[in-house]
Write a protein that holds these residues in place. Structure first.
Motif, short mmCIF file in Angstrom:
data_model
loop_
_atom_site.label_atom_id
_atom_site.label_comp_id
_atom_site.label_asym_id
_atom_site.label_seq_id
_atom_site.Cartn_x
_atom_site.Cartn_y
_atom_site.Cartn_z
N GLN A 1 66.56 22.46 -18.26
CA GLN A 1 66.32 23.66 -17.46
C GLN A 1 65.11 23.50 -16.54
OE1 GLN A 1 66.06 26.69 -20.50
NE2 GLN A 1 68.28 27.01 -20.52
N GLN A 2 64.22 22.60 -16.88
CA GLN A 2 63.02 22.36 -16.07
C GLN A 2 63.24 21.34 -14.95
OE1 GLN A 2 59.88 23.79 -16.42
NE2 GLN A 2 60.78 25.18 -17.92
N LEU A 3 64.34 20.59 -15.01
CA LEU A 3 64.60 19.53 -14.04
C LEU A 3 65.40 20.06 -12.86
CD1 LEU A 3 65.52 16.62 -16.49
CD2 LEU A 3 63.31 17.05 -15.37
N LYS A 4 65.05 19.56 -11.68
CA LYS A 4 65.80 19.90 -10.47
C LYS A 4 66.62 18.68 -10.05
CE LYS A 4 62.42 23.18 -8.71
NZ LYS A 4 61.51 23.50 -7.61
N PRO A 5 67.73 18.89 -9.36
CA PRO A 5 68.56 17.76 -8.94
C PRO A 5 67.81 16.74 -8.07
CG PRO A 5 69.74 19.82 -8.60
CD PRO A 5 68.33 20.18 -9.01
N GLU A 6 66.82 17.20 -7.32
CA GLU A 6 66.09 16.30 -6.42
C GLU A 6 64.90 15.62 -7.09
OE1 GLU A 6 64.75 20.57 -5.70
OE2 GLU A 6 66.67 19.58 -5.90
N ASP A 7 64.70 15.84 -8.38
CA ASP A 7 63.63 15.15 -9.12
C ASP A 7 64.01 13.70 -9.38
OD1 ASP A 7 62.18 17.50 -9.30
OD2 ASP A 7 62.52 17.80 -11.45
N PHE A 8 63.02 12.81 -9.29
CA PHE A 8 63.15 11.45 -9.79
C PHE A 8 62.60 11.51 -11.20
CE2 PHE A 8 62.16 7.09 -10.66
CZ PHE A 8 63.13 6.36 -9.98
N VAL A 9 63.47 11.30 -12.20
CA VAL A 9 63.11 11.54 -13.59
C VAL A 9 62.85 10.21 -14.31
CG1 VAL A 9 63.88 12.52 -15.79
CG2 VAL A 9 64.45 13.68 -13.62
N VAL A 10 61.68 10.13 -14.94
CA VAL A 10 61.30 8.97 -15.74
C VAL A 10 61.17 9.44 -17.18
CG1 VAL A 10 59.60 7.15 -16.12
CG2 VAL A 10 60.05 7.97 -13.79
N VAL A 11 61.95 8.82 -18.05
CA VAL A 11 61.95 9.16 -19.47
C VAL A 11 61.15 8.12 -20.23
CG1 VAL A 11 63.47 9.17 -21.49
CG2 VAL A 11 64.09 10.48 -19.47
N LEU A 12 60.29 8.58 -21.13
CA LEU A 12 59.60 7.66 -22.04
C LEU A 12 60.42 7.59 -23.32
CD1 LEU A 12 57.36 8.40 -19.99
CD2 LEU A 12 55.77 7.93 -21.83
N GLY B 1 63.90 9.45 -1.59
CA GLY B 1 64.29 10.73 -1.03
C GLY B 1 64.12 11.88 -2.02
N SER B 2 63.68 11.57 -3.22
CA SER B 2 63.42 12.61 -4.22
C SER B 2 62.22 13.43 -3.79
CB SER B 2 63.14 11.96 -5.58
OG SER B 2 64.24 11.20 -6.01
N SER B 3 62.16 14.66 -4.29
CA SER B 3 61.05 15.53 -3.87
C SER B 3 59.92 15.61 -4.89
CB SER B 3 61.57 16.94 -3.59
OG SER B 3 62.08 17.52 -4.77
N ARG B 4 60.19 15.13 -6.12
CA ARG B 4 59.16 15.21 -7.15
C ARG B 4 59.41 14.11 -8.17
NH1 ARG B 4 58.78 20.77 -10.40
NH2 ARG B 4 60.89 20.14 -10.92
N LEU B 5 58.33 13.55 -8.70
CA LEU B 5 58.40 12.53 -9.74
C LEU B 5 58.08 13.21 -11.07
CD1 LEU B 5 58.63 9.60 -10.68
CD2 LEU B 5 56.29 9.23 -9.89
N THR B 6 59.05 13.22 -11.98
CA THR B 6 58.90 13.93 -13.25
C THR B 6 58.99 12.95 -14.41
OG1 THR B 6 59.88 15.94 -12.32
CG2 THR B 6 59.85 15.76 -14.71
#
Length: 196
Positions: A102-113, A136-141
């Motif tokens: 629910q906290q993630l947006k489609p345009e996030d670049f998501v890094v999982v540990l 082209g992502s808008s945020r690094l999460t």
């Protein structure tokens, strides 16, 4: 579809979801390809599943948030562990998975540990930050799971899966190590003297 060098496929439950700009492996010699080079600055967000942090941990989080603020906008979000107060581990992980998604947006670049992620060195984290800016992502999460790890949906959503150590780390320790490494990565990118 090419597999991102940042992605670790760990068993059949992990699918090759998408490849949003595969980062290249670091150049030989352990130097970041972005050292001293301009990079697109993206806001960073850290999502951590857990209980209230200890006072010492929170002091260090605040210190690194301030340091990271010189390089990018940085947001730290703590998601409550075990929101359904269940003793069933599977139900707990699924509830935490839903809360993180629910906290993630489609345009996030998501890094999982994840303990099964790609083992990285500091220069590779700098490369990951630079490469994420080119997608082209808008945020690094960055996502750190609860005591039983992250759920399947978050792991499948990840654009990169890394580990900070071959050791199993307490979540608060992993949080501090990650924040220090993000700060170190920015000093590598900027060519500053913090990293030797």
């Amino acid at each position: 579809m090419a597999v991102s060098p940042w992605r670790c496929i760990c068993g059949p439950q992990h699918s090759l979801s998408k490849n949003r700009g595969a980062p290249a492996p670091p150049p030989p010699g352990g130097r970041s390809k972005y050292s001293g080079q301009p990079v697109r600055v993206m806001p960073m967000r850290l999502l951590t599943v857990g209980k209230k942090r200890s006072q010492g941990t929170q002091l260090l989080v605040e210190e690194y948030k301030e340091k990271l603020g010189y390089y990018c906008d940085f947001e730290d979000t703590l998601i409550r562990s075990n929101p359904k107060l269940t003793s069933d581990v599977k139900v707990q992980v699924e509830a935490e998975d839903t809360a993180v998604m629910q906290q993630l947006k489609p345009e996030d670049f998501v890094v999982v540990l994840d303990e099964n992620g790609k083992d990285v060195i500091s220069e590779q984290i700098a490369d990951l930050i630079g490469d994420a800016g080119n997608t082209g992502s808008s945020r690094l999460t960055f996502c750190i799971g609860g005591p039983y790890g992250l759920g399947v949906r978050v792991r499948d959503r990840a654009d990169a899966t890394i580990k900070l150590s071959s050791l199993v780390l307490n979540h608060q320790v992993a949080l501090i190590v990650l924040m220090e490494q993000l700060y170190r990565a920015w000093t590598i990118i900027k060519g500053q003297k913090y990293h030797h």
